[in-house]
Design an enzyme around this catalytic site. Structure first.
Site, mmCIF file in Angstrom:
data_model
loop_
_atom_site.group_PDB
_atom_site.id
_atom_site.type_symbol
_atom_site.label_atom_id
_atom_site.label_comp_id
_atom_site.label_asym_id
_atom_site.label_seq_id
_atom_site.Cartn_x
_atom_site.Cartn_y
_atom_site.Cartn_z
ATOM 1 N N ARG A 68 0.984 -1.372 -0.067
ATOM 2 C CA ARG A 68 -0.074 0.042 -0.054
ATOM 3 C C ARG A 68 0.830 1.359 -0.069
ATOM 4 O O ARG A 68 0.675 2.200 -0.623
ATOM 5 C CB ARG A 68 -0.917 -0.061 1.207
ATOM 6 C CG ARG A 68 -2.189 0.960 1.190
ATOM 7 C CD ARG A 68 -3.140 0.368 1.946
ATOM 8 N NE ARG A 68 -2.906 0.060 3.325
ATOM 9 C CZ ARG A 68 -3.128 0.749 4.344
ATOM 10 N NH1 ARG A 68 -3.428 1.973 4.351
ATOM 11 N NH2 ARG A 68 -2.794 0.205 5.521
ATOM 12 N N LEU A 96 -5.835 4.916 2.530
ATOM 13 C CA LEU A 96 -4.498 5.659 2.324
ATOM 14 C C LEU A 96 -3.534 5.314 3.379
ATOM 15 O O LEU A 96 -4.038 5.305 4.718
ATOM 16 C CB LEU A 96 -4.664 7.067 1.898
ATOM 17 C CG LEU A 96 -5.598 7.516 0.805
ATOM 18 C CD1 LEU A 96 -5.939 8.710 0.824
ATOM 19 C CD2 LEU A 96 -4.802 7.084 -0.465
ATOM 20 N N ASN A 110 -13.047 14.259 2.154
ATOM 21 C CA ASN A 110 -13.917 12.962 1.839
ATOM 22 C C ASN A 110 -15.490 13.339 1.967
ATOM 23 O O ASN A 110 -15.723 13.950 2.875
ATOM 24 C CB ASN A 110 -13.556 11.855 2.649
ATOM 25 C CG ASN A 110 -14.268 10.395 2.397
ATOM 26 O OD1 ASN A 110 -14.676 9.955 1.404
ATOM 27 N ND2 ASN A 110 -14.507 9.855 3.640
ATOM 28 N N HIS A 112 -18.977 11.272 3.110
ATOM 29 C CA HIS A 112 -19.214 10.252 3.496
ATOM 30 C C HIS A 112 -20.687 10.047 3.888
ATOM 31 O O HIS A 112 -21.424 11.045 4.285
ATOM 32 C CB HIS A 112 -18.586 9.942 5.002
ATOM 33 C CG HIS A 112 -18.714 8.576 5.590
ATOM 34 N ND1 HIS A 112 -18.429 7.554 5.307
ATOM 35 C CD2 HIS A 112 -19.550 8.309 6.621
ATOM 36 C CE1 HIS A 112 -18.628 6.493 6.094
ATOM 37 N NE2 HIS A 112 -19.324 6.871 7.128
ATOM 38 N N ASP A 144 -7.950 12.472 8.180
ATOM 39 C CA ASP A 144 -6.737 12.191 8.861
ATOM 40 C C ASP A 144 -6.238 11.061 8.824
ATOM 41 O O ASP A 144 -6.821 10.233 8.294
ATOM 42 C CB ASP A 144 -6.977 12.946 10.475
ATOM 43 C CG ASP A 144 -8.037 12.195 11.224
ATOM 44 O OD1 ASP A 144 -8.379 10.940 10.689
ATOM 45 O OD2 ASP A 144 -8.423 12.529 12.299
ATOM 46 N N GLU A 177 -25.298 14.428 -0.990
ATOM 47 C CA GLU A 177 -23.742 14.514 -1.389
ATOM 48 C C GLU A 177 -23.441 15.421 -2.482
ATOM 49 O O GLU A 177 -22.503 16.094 -2.528
ATOM 50 C CB GLU A 177 -23.476 13.014 -1.844
ATOM 51 C CG GLU A 177 -23.836 12.072 -0.639
ATOM 52 C CD GLU A 177 -23.061 10.586 -0.947
ATOM 53 O OE1 GLU A 177 -22.597 9.769 -0.120
ATOM 54 O OE2 GLU A 177 -23.027 10.359 -2.092
HETATM 55 C C1 GRF Z 1 -20.949 7.839 -1.893
HETATM 56 O O1 GRF Z 1 -22.128 7.393 -1.246
HETATM 57 C C2 GRF Z 1 -19.888 8.462 -0.932
HETATM 58 O O2 GRF Z 1 -20.597 9.122 0.071
HETATM 59 C C3 GRF Z 1 -19.137 7.168 -0.567
HETATM 60 O O3 GRF Z 1 -19.000 6.542 -1.542
HETATM 61 C C4 GRF Z 1 -20.085 6.795 -2.623
HETATM 62 C C5 GRF Z 1 -19.494 7.071 -3.924
HETATM 63 O O4 GRF Z 1 -20.347 7.083 -5.088
HETATM 64 N N1 GRF Z 1 -17.965 7.581 0.069
HETATM 65 P P1 GRF Z 1 -20.033 7.663 -6.315
HETATM 66 O O5 GRF Z 1 -18.932 6.918 -6.908
HETATM 67 O O6 GRF Z 1 -19.635 9.167 -6.260
HETATM 68 O O7 GRF Z 1 -21.135 7.694 -7.149
#
Ligand code: GRF
Length: 209
Positions: A68, A96, A110, A112, A144, A177
Site C-alpha cells: 500500500r 490511504l 472525503n 461519507h 486524517d 452528497e
Molecule cells: C458515496 O455514497 C460516498 O458517500 C461514498 O461512496 C459513494 C461514492 O459514490 N464515500 P459515487 O462513486 O460518487 O457515485
C-alpha cells in the site's frame, strides 16, 4: 470579484463517480480545475466520466504495487507532478497509508454517507439501518489518519421515517452528497475554511464576502 486562480484539484475514485460528476458539473472550470482523476480500479465508470470531460486519468491498482505504501508513493508523485492543491476522495474504496495522509495533511477531503461520528467506515448506510436510526445524513470532512475521523466541514441530516433498503437510502442521500461536496470544494477554493485555534477539530467557515 474573485481574482484567485482556480484551485488545482484531483479526485480519487473507485466506482460509479456520481460525486465526481457533480464536481465536474459545478465547480470544474470555475473555482476549481480538476487536473486529474485517479482510480483504484481499472474498470470504474468514474474514469469514463473524467475522460468525457477531457480530464486526465490514471489507475493505481493495489495489486500492481508491492505494498500500500508503494502504491501511495506512486500516487503521491503523480499528484505532486500535477501540482495538486486539494485531493477529493469521492467513493475511493482504498485505505490511504499514514505517510500519504501526513504528506498531504489538511489537503484531503472525503464525502461519507452518514452523520459522523456515527457509522464510520464501510457500509455506513447498512450500519445505520441495522441500528434503526430515523435520521440519516451526509458528512464532508478533512481526512486524517483515522477512519472517517477528521474534522467536519459540512454536514446535513435527512429524516426518513420509513427508510426502506440501503439502496433507497443512498438514493435519497445522493442529492445531499452532490450538493455538499461541491460546496466544500468552493469554500476551500475561496479560502473560507480555517481551524479554530482553540480547537483545531472545529472548522470555522468565514462569511461570504
Ligand atoms: C458515496 O455514497 C460516498 O458517500 C461514498 O461512496 C459513494 C461514492 O459514490 N464515500 P459515487 O462513486 O460518487 O457515485
Amino acid at each position: 470579484m474573485n481574482t484567485r486562480e482556480p484551485l488545482r484539484v484531483a479526485v480519487l475514485v473507485s466506482g460509479t463517480g456520481t460525486n465526481l460528476q457533480a464536481l465536474i458539473d459545478t465547480v470544474h472550470g470555475h473555482e476549481a480545475q480538476i487536473v486529474g482523476v485517479a482510480s483504484s480500479a481499472p474498470g470504474a465508470r468514474a474514469l469514463e466520466r473524467a475522460a468525457s470531460a477531457g480530464i486526465e486519468t490514471a489507475v493505481f491498482e493495489r495489486v500492481a504495487h508491492e505494498s500500500r505504501q508503494a502504491r501511495d508513493a506512486a500516487l503521491g508523485q503523480w499528484l505532486r507532478e500535477r501540482e495538486v492543491e486539494l485531493i477529493v476522495l469521492a467513493g475511493y474504496m482504498e485505505l490511504l497509508s499514514a505517510d500519504f495522509v501526513r504528506a498531504f495533511a489538511g489537503a484531503i477531503i472525503n464525502v461519507h454517507p452518514s452523520l459522523l461520528p456515527a457509522f464510520p467506515g464501510l457500509r455506513a448506510i447498512e450500519q445505520a439501518l441495522e441500528y434503526g436510526v430515523r435520521v440519516f445524513g451526509v458528512t464532508v470532512h478533512f481526512v486524517d489518519e483515522g477512519t472517517d475521523s477528521g474534522p467536519v466541514i459540512l454536514q446535513e441530516p435527512l429524516a426518513l421515517a420509513d427508510p426502506g433498503t440501503a439502496a433507497e437510502v443512498l438514493g435519497a442521500l445522493r442529492p445531499l452528497e452532490h450538493r455538499l461536496l461541491p460546496d466544500a470544494v468552493r469554500l476551500i477554493a475561496r479560502g473560507r475554511l480555517s481551524p479554530d485555534p482553540a480547537n483545531p477539530r472545529r472548522i470555522r467557515i468565514a462569511p461570504a464576502p
